[in-house]
Enzyme design. Structure first.
Site, PDB file in Angstrom:
ATOM      1  N   CYS A 172       0.849  -1.059  -0.202  1.00 12.35           N
ATOM      2  CA  CYS A 172      -0.065  -0.109   0.038  1.00 12.35           C
ATOM      3  C   CYS A 172       0.926   1.357   0.103  1.00 12.35           C
ATOM      4  O   CYS A 172       0.421   2.479  -0.264  1.00 12.35           O
ATOM      5  CB  CYS A 172      -0.911  -0.092   1.263  1.00 12.35           C
ATOM      6  SG  CYS A 172      -2.281  -1.054   0.985  1.00 12.35           S
TER       7      CYS A 172
HETATM    8  N1  CO8 Z   1     -20.780  -9.384   6.368  1.00 12.15           N
HETATM    9  C1  CO8 Z   1     -21.298  -9.503   7.803  1.00 12.15           C
HETATM   10  N2  CO8 Z   1     -20.372  -9.834   8.763  1.00 12.15           N
HETATM   11  C2  CO8 Z   1     -19.130  -9.869   8.514  1.00 12.15           C
HETATM   12  C3  CO8 Z   1     -18.506  -9.729   7.287  1.00 12.15           C
HETATM   13  C4  CO8 Z   1     -19.181  -9.409   6.207  1.00 12.15           C
HETATM   14  N3  CO8 Z   1     -18.704  -9.024   5.103  1.00 12.15           N
HETATM   15  N4  CO8 Z   1     -17.178  -9.681   7.440  1.00 12.15           N
HETATM   16  C5  CO8 Z   1     -17.192  -9.979   8.773  1.00 12.15           C
HETATM   17  N5  CO8 Z   1     -18.334 -10.133   9.577  1.00 12.15           N
HETATM   18  C6  CO8 Z   1     -18.204 -10.482  10.832  1.00 12.15           C
HETATM   19  C7  CO8 Z   1     -16.945 -11.029  11.458  1.00 12.15           C
HETATM   20  O1  CO8 Z   1     -16.945 -12.338  11.197  1.00 12.15           O
HETATM   21  C8  CO8 Z   1     -17.180 -10.662  12.909  1.00 12.15           C
HETATM   22  O2  CO8 Z   1     -18.056 -11.428  13.468  1.00 12.15           O
HETATM   23  P1  CO8 Z   1     -17.951 -12.091  15.153  1.00 12.15           P
HETATM   24  O3  CO8 Z   1     -18.096 -10.828  15.825  1.00 12.15           O
HETATM   25  O4  CO8 Z   1     -19.032 -12.796  15.301  1.00 12.15           O
HETATM   26  O5  CO8 Z   1     -16.560 -12.851  15.096  1.00 12.15           O
HETATM   27  C9  CO8 Z   1     -17.971  -9.285  12.972  1.00 12.15           C
HETATM   28  O6  CO8 Z   1     -18.362  -9.264  11.311  1.00 12.15           O
HETATM   29  C10 CO8 Z   1     -16.839  -8.144  13.056  1.00 12.15           C
HETATM   30  O7  CO8 Z   1     -15.753  -8.615  12.131  1.00 12.15           O
HETATM   31  P2  CO8 Z   1     -14.308  -7.593  12.359  1.00 12.15           P
HETATM   32  O8  CO8 Z   1     -13.804  -7.748  13.661  1.00 12.15           O
HETATM   33  O9  CO8 Z   1     -13.334  -8.299  11.227  1.00 12.15           O
HETATM   34  O10 CO8 Z   1     -14.894  -6.302  11.784  1.00 12.15           O
HETATM   35  P3  CO8 Z   1     -14.200  -4.755  11.795  1.00 12.15           P
HETATM   36  O11 CO8 Z   1     -15.070  -3.811  12.439  1.00 12.15           O
HETATM   37  O12 CO8 Z   1     -12.816  -5.194  12.251  1.00 12.15           O
HETATM   38  O13 CO8 Z   1     -14.106  -4.565  10.222  1.00 12.15           O
HETATM   39  C11 CO8 Z   1     -12.212  -4.590   8.499  1.00 12.15           C
HETATM   40  C12 CO8 Z   1     -13.461  -5.512   9.335  1.00 12.15           C
HETATM   41  C13 CO8 Z   1     -13.132  -3.439   7.644  1.00 12.15           C
HETATM   42  C14 CO8 Z   1     -11.466  -5.233   7.710  1.00 12.15           C
HETATM   43  C15 CO8 Z   1     -11.604  -3.733   9.421  1.00 12.15           C
HETATM   44  O14 CO8 Z   1     -10.889  -4.325  10.536  1.00 12.15           O
HETATM   45  C16 CO8 Z   1     -10.428  -2.851   8.638  1.00 12.15           C
HETATM   46  O15 CO8 Z   1     -10.569  -2.158   7.735  1.00 12.15           O
HETATM   47  N6  CO8 Z   1      -9.181  -2.929   9.273  1.00 12.15           N
HETATM   48  C17 CO8 Z   1      -8.221  -1.957   8.707  1.00 12.15           C
HETATM   49  C18 CO8 Z   1      -7.534  -2.794   7.675  1.00 12.15           C
HETATM   50  C19 CO8 Z   1      -6.674  -2.196   6.699  1.00 12.15           C
HETATM   51  O16 CO8 Z   1      -6.359  -1.147   6.836  1.00 12.15           O
HETATM   52  N7  CO8 Z   1      -5.849  -3.164   6.154  1.00 12.15           N
HETATM   53  C20 CO8 Z   1      -4.955  -2.585   5.078  1.00 12.15           C
HETATM   54  C21 CO8 Z   1      -5.119  -3.553   4.007  1.00 12.15           C
HETATM   55  S1  CO8 Z   1      -4.756  -2.873   2.512  1.00 12.15           S
HETATM   56  C22 CO8 Z   1      -3.025  -3.005   2.100  1.00 12.15           C
HETATM   57  O17 CO8 Z   1      -2.416  -3.187   3.142  1.00 12.15           O
HETATM   58  C23 CO8 Z   1      -2.860  -3.471   0.838  1.00 12.15           C
HETATM   59  C24 CO8 Z   1      -2.216  -4.791   0.828  1.00 12.15           C
HETATM   60  C25 CO8 Z   1      -1.864  -4.957  -0.637  1.00 12.15           C
HETATM   61  C26 CO8 Z   1      -2.991  -4.987  -1.533  1.00 12.15           C
HETATM   62  C27 CO8 Z   1      -2.989  -5.980  -2.602  1.00 12.15           C
HETATM   63  C28 CO8 Z   1      -4.460  -6.004  -3.389  1.00 12.15           C
HETATM   64  C29 CO8 Z   1      -5.414  -6.973  -3.567  1.00 12.15           C
END
Ligand code: CO8
Length: 371
Positions: free
Chosen positions: A155
């Site tokens: 990223c």
């Molecule tokens: N629909 C419904 N429920 C869901 C879904 C969904 N799609 N997905 C997860 N849930 C559930 C989970 O299972 C969980 O359930 P439970 O509480 O029962 O375990 C609940 O919802 C909450 O899940 P999370 O704790 O995962 O939810 P968050 O509020 O943390 O949100 C995010 C998830 C959006 C992923 C969030 O954590 C986030 O954005 N974090 C930051 C991540 C970030 O910035 N990452 C950077 C990645 S990008 C990068 O670095 C580039 C890499 C290279 C890219 C290459 C290209 C492909």
């Protein structure tokens, strides 16, 4: 020597996928999976899959839709990946094709022709091939002399590439540099994984970096300072590599992006805030002097949190612009899209921050001043 970003460009694929479309296809896939594994699920040998939801996606990430190069296949519950033909050696790959378009816009904005450019850096999270470098193919298509290379810091590829451009200009190997960030993310998305199926979109950005003395653009930004930081973490990871075919056992999940989103959120934010605040302190710039924050676009809550920490108050929407809603996370291109679409309206002397953050971990912060 003052160095400026004198132009920017953006290629946006025509096809879009809304959250509603994505969730409908994922939920169809869940129904099929649970039917096909009903016996194992009943016997406790296999976990039933749960539905995705548009409400969750929008609330957790701020994403409403994404652009993709190839929509076909992604929404078919029997396929769940982009379907496209392999190109032959005489046809530039998608990443180069996207880069040509974004590069031409950035060059026009900076009043540059191919003859003006000495160096091209193709910086992205994935490359469609290791060699010959994609940037060298782009160099040939644009008709640029000089040299070109590819680089990857996930990223932070765009900001680290801009810092390499600045160093090349300072070191005397280039006067004008073209940086392109073709992020063809959709093939790396596991559309069968509820946690990450919504995160990424495809796009390409481009920037022109040059010495202030040769800049004729009327909307340029001086790079006042740069601060780069990396710190190893497995919390955002992809394991696909050229050694994959040698292993006796192949894991079907290997080609895909995976992350511990919560951990990333918690661990990366303090590093991001430190990097930006340390660079501001080094340049003696206070939060009240910042007119705009063009931040990496991964998550709306993370962006607002970071902007709040830097400004010491809630940001106005125009101060920390978001493009996540329509573009989703576009890896290294995200902060450059935010910059490209929201760089007007500043006065000469106004200060701003352009900052990437993501896998590695990696953080790249540029402090800019409107010329
Ligand atoms: N629909 C419904 N429920 C869901 C879904 C969904 N799609 N997905 C997860 N849930 C559930 C989970 O299972 C969980 O359930 P439970 O509480 O029962 O375990 C609940 O919802 C909450 O899940 P999370 O704790 O995962 O939810 P968050 O509020 O943390 O949100 C995010 C998830 C959006 C992923 C969030 O954590 C986030 O954005 N974090 C930051 C991540 C970030 O910035 N990452 C950077 C990645 S990008 C990068 O670095 C580039 C890499 C290279 C890219 C290459 C290209 C492909």
């Amino acid at each position: 020597q003052n160095i400026v970003i004198s132009g920017s460009g953006l290629f946006t694929p025509a096809a879009t996928i809304s959250n509603a479309e994505l969730v409908a296809s994922y939920n169809q896939y869940v129904d099929l999976f649970n039917q096909r594994h009903a016996a194992e699920i009943a016997a406790g040998q296999c976990q039933a899959l749960e539905y995705s939801s548009t409400e969750f996606i929008e609330k957790a990430s701020g994403i409403k839709a994404r652009h993709v190069l190839y929509k076909e296949g992604i929404l078919d519950p029997e396929i769940m990946h982009p379907v496209f033909a392999k190109r032959d050696e005489d046809t530039p790959p998608e990443m180069v094709e996207m880069a040509v378009s974004a590069a031409r816009e950035a060059m026009a904005q900076a009043n540059k022709t191919a003859a003006d450019i000495d160096l091209i850096i193709c910086a992205a999270s994935n490359m469609q091939r290791p060699y010959p470098a994609l940037s060298i193919e782009l160099q040939q298509i644009l008709g640029v002399e000089g040299y070109a290379f590819d680089m990857n810091v996930a990223c932070s590829s765009a900001t680290f590439a801009i810092s390499n451009a600045v160093n090349a200009i300072r070191g005397g190997t280039a006067k004008v540099v073209l940086v392109v960030n073709p992020e063809f993310a959709s093939p790396q998305v596991d559309y069968k994984n509820r946690d990450s199926h919504f995160i990424f979109g495809d796009v390409c950005t481009a920037t022109i970096i040059e010495a202030h003395s040769s800049c004729t653009s009327d909307n340029a930004f001086t790079i006042l300072g740069m601060r780069l930081k990396t710190s190893f973490s497995n919390n955002i990871r992809c394991d696909i590599g050229y050694t994959e075919h040698c292993f006796a056992e192949t894991d079907p999940k290997v080609p895909f992006f995976k992350q511990q989103g919560r951990k990333v959120f918690k661990e990366l934010l303090p590093i991001v805030a430190d990097v930006i605040q340390n660079e501001m302190a080094a340049l003696n710039i206070g939060p009240d002097q910042l007119k705009r924050l063009w931040l990496h676009q991964a998550n709306i809550n993370m962006n607002i949190f970071a902007a709040k920490k830097i400004l010491g108050r809630d940001p106005l929407p125009q101060e920390a612009p978001l493009v996540l809603d329509s573009y989703a996370n576009t890896a290294s291109a995200g902060s450059i899209i935010a910059f490209h679409k929201n760089k007007t309206g500043l006065n000469s002397g106004d200060k701003a921050v352009l900052c990437s953050f993501g896998a590695g971990y990696s953080v790249g912060c540029l402090i800019l001043e409107r010329c």
